[in-house]
Design a protein around this motif. Sequence first.
Motif, short mmCIF file in Angstrom:
data_model
loop_
_atom_site.label_atom_id
_atom_site.label_comp_id
_atom_site.label_asym_id
_atom_site.label_seq_id
_atom_site.Cartn_x
_atom_site.Cartn_y
_atom_site.Cartn_z
N MET A 178 -5.44 -13.02 3.73
CA MET A 178 -4.57 -12.66 4.67
C MET A 178 -3.43 -13.37 4.54
O MET A 178 -2.31 -12.69 4.65
CB MET A 178 -5.15 -12.94 6.14
CG MET A 178 -6.48 -12.17 6.49
SD MET A 178 -6.29 -10.45 6.71
CE MET A 178 -5.43 -10.33 8.41
N ALA A 179 -3.72 -14.84 4.21
CA ALA A 179 -2.37 -15.38 3.96
C ALA A 179 -1.47 -15.13 2.66
O ALA A 179 -0.31 -15.37 2.61
CB ALA A 179 -2.67 -16.93 4.07
N ALA A 195 -10.45 -7.80 1.12
CA ALA A 195 -9.69 -6.91 0.37
C ALA A 195 -9.34 -5.49 1.36
O ALA A 195 -8.07 -5.02 1.35
CB ALA A 195 -10.29 -6.30 -0.84
N LEU A 196 -10.43 -5.06 2.16
CA LEU A 196 -9.92 -4.11 3.10
C LEU A 196 -8.99 -4.56 4.15
O LEU A 196 -8.06 -3.44 4.54
CB LEU A 196 -11.27 -3.47 3.56
CG LEU A 196 -12.03 -2.69 2.65
CD1 LEU A 196 -13.34 -2.32 3.04
CD2 LEU A 196 -11.38 -1.35 1.93
N ALA A 197 -9.12 -5.72 4.68
CA ALA A 197 -8.20 -5.95 5.73
C ALA A 197 -6.86 -6.27 5.59
O ALA A 197 -6.00 -6.08 6.27
CB ALA A 197 -8.78 -7.35 6.21
N VAL A 198 -6.56 -6.42 4.13
CA VAL A 198 -5.36 -6.70 3.68
C VAL A 198 -4.81 -5.45 3.03
O VAL A 198 -3.65 -5.20 2.49
CB VAL A 198 -4.93 -7.97 2.76
CG1 VAL A 198 -5.35 -9.13 3.43
CG2 VAL A 198 -5.77 -7.68 1.55
N ARG A 199 -5.55 -4.14 3.30
CA ARG A 199 -5.18 -3.09 2.61
C ARG A 199 -4.95 -2.77 1.18
O ARG A 199 -3.87 -2.04 0.75
CB ARG A 199 -3.77 -2.51 3.57
CG ARG A 199 -4.13 -2.33 4.94
CD ARG A 199 -2.91 -1.73 5.55
NE ARG A 199 -3.25 -1.46 7.27
CZ ARG A 199 -3.88 -0.44 7.60
NH1 ARG A 199 -4.39 0.58 6.79
NH2 ARG A 199 -3.89 -0.25 8.88
N ALA A 200 -5.49 -3.71 0.61
CA ALA A 200 -5.60 -3.91 -0.88
C ALA A 200 -6.76 -2.65 -1.40
O ALA A 200 -7.86 -2.67 -0.57
CB ALA A 200 -5.84 -5.20 -1.68
N MET A 214 -5.04 -5.59 9.94
CA MET A 214 -6.18 -5.30 10.53
C MET A 214 -6.88 -3.94 9.78
O MET A 214 -6.35 -3.11 9.30
CB MET A 214 -5.83 -4.62 11.90
CG MET A 214 -6.80 -4.39 12.89
SD MET A 214 -6.20 -3.90 14.45
CE MET A 214 -7.68 -3.53 15.18
N ILE A 215 -8.10 -4.19 9.91
CA ILE A 215 -8.87 -2.98 9.43
C ILE A 215 -8.98 -1.94 10.08
O ILE A 215 -9.39 -1.83 11.44
CB ILE A 215 -10.53 -3.49 8.96
CG1 ILE A 215 -10.35 -4.72 8.13
CG2 ILE A 215 -11.18 -2.29 8.21
CD1 ILE A 215 -12.00 -5.06 7.95
N SER A 216 -8.39 -0.61 9.92
CA SER A 216 -8.59 0.49 10.59
C SER A 216 -10.07 1.10 10.65
O SER A 216 -10.79 0.82 9.83
CB SER A 216 -7.76 1.74 10.19
OG SER A 216 -8.12 1.91 8.85
N PRO A 217 -10.38 1.99 11.67
CA PRO A 217 -11.98 2.30 11.74
C PRO A 217 -12.25 3.19 10.51
O PRO A 217 -13.19 3.12 9.79
CB PRO A 217 -11.65 3.39 13.08
CG PRO A 217 -10.73 2.82 13.79
CD PRO A 217 -9.62 2.16 12.92
N THR A 218 -11.20 3.72 9.99
CA THR A 218 -11.41 4.74 8.71
C THR A 218 -11.71 3.66 7.56
O THR A 218 -12.76 3.79 6.81
CB THR A 218 -10.14 5.58 8.30
OG1 THR A 218 -9.85 6.32 9.46
CG2 THR A 218 -10.53 6.28 7.04
#
Length: 390
Positions: free
Chosen positions: A107-108, A135-140, A1-5
């Motif tokens: 994500m997968a 990329a941001l969603a998977v914290r890469a 999940m993408i954090s607000p930051t």
Amino acid sequence: MISPTRFSELPEYAFPRLRTLLGDLAPGDAPIQMTIGDPRHPAPAFVGEVIAAHRDAFMSYPPNDGTPELLAACADWLMRRYGYAADPEREILALNGTREGLYNTAMALCPEEKAGRQPAILTPNPFYQVYAVAALAVRAEPVYVNASAATGDLPDFAALDADLLDRTAIVYICSPSNPQGAVASLDYWTTLLDLAERHDFTIFADECYAEIYTGAPPTGILEAVRATGADPERVVAFHSLSKRSNLAGLRSGFAVSGPGNMARMKQLRAYSGAPLPLPLQMAAARAWAEESHVEANRALYAAKFAAAREILGNHPVPEAGFFLWLPVEDGERAAVKLWTETGVRVMPGAYFARDTMNGNPGTGFVRVALVGPQDETVRGLTRLRDCLYT
């Protein structure tokens, strides 16, 4: 999940930025829309007929991964187009538009760590914005690799530092590219496949413009997989009916990869996917199986590209896709000038790219979509030439 930051790292999307840029400025002439890549050629007539014939199927839940008919049609098309044999049940996944697939596949498949560190996801710069969101969603870490005339308008991933490549999990690449229309050659694909094997990353090949071209059909990454014997798990290729068949609203695309990747993609989709309604899957199967409407569509674009070459003279016209990537001194100033003096609405190139240590590669360009009717396109290009280049 993408954090607000992390979400705050994303700039405003291109089209709201353009609305802000032009604001309440009045057009200098009758408006001509040349910003969005929304196909405006006729959709194949049979689509409505197929949907109507299967309308009762709207009452049923559709299969999550695609109907056998749709998956078989996609596999048949891959063989016709690329000579690539894919198992429709184990190697193809129907998508509700390829944007879904380009996002959810990260994500997968993206690991939480790569080489013991935060993984990197490489994208071309300029690029389709969903790559960065994924990329941001998977914290890469999203890494933007400039694609300019100096690199053939495709990113030179092989020139990157080996340490960065070692922690790279995914590379996004679009061919024909959006917005430049550059086409990856067999040698380019082969080099990228070799790089993926040496540094252990997966290539996400966005080939949604592959059926819009004026010369030879663009080489696809699956042709390179077949020619080199590369591991199909190194690749996820994405295709769509949006541009090929002028069916953007049908939301039908598919992904193809090795069975290992596909199992993980299907597992995620079982929880988060939005399958295409059955009548639409039946229409999509027919569209993938039929080629005459694609040839007619390609001819319409070829006529507009021929007009662009005649009107613009020495300015670059790409070999594929349906955008012009035209050089200007400053894209934002050019967009304002065009709108206020001629009514032609184009997109500043910088809105499709990110600032890097080497600058924003889109700053000195505007993107012009050749999706309108021939006469409208000719009027728009003529106004553009007279305003910007004379």
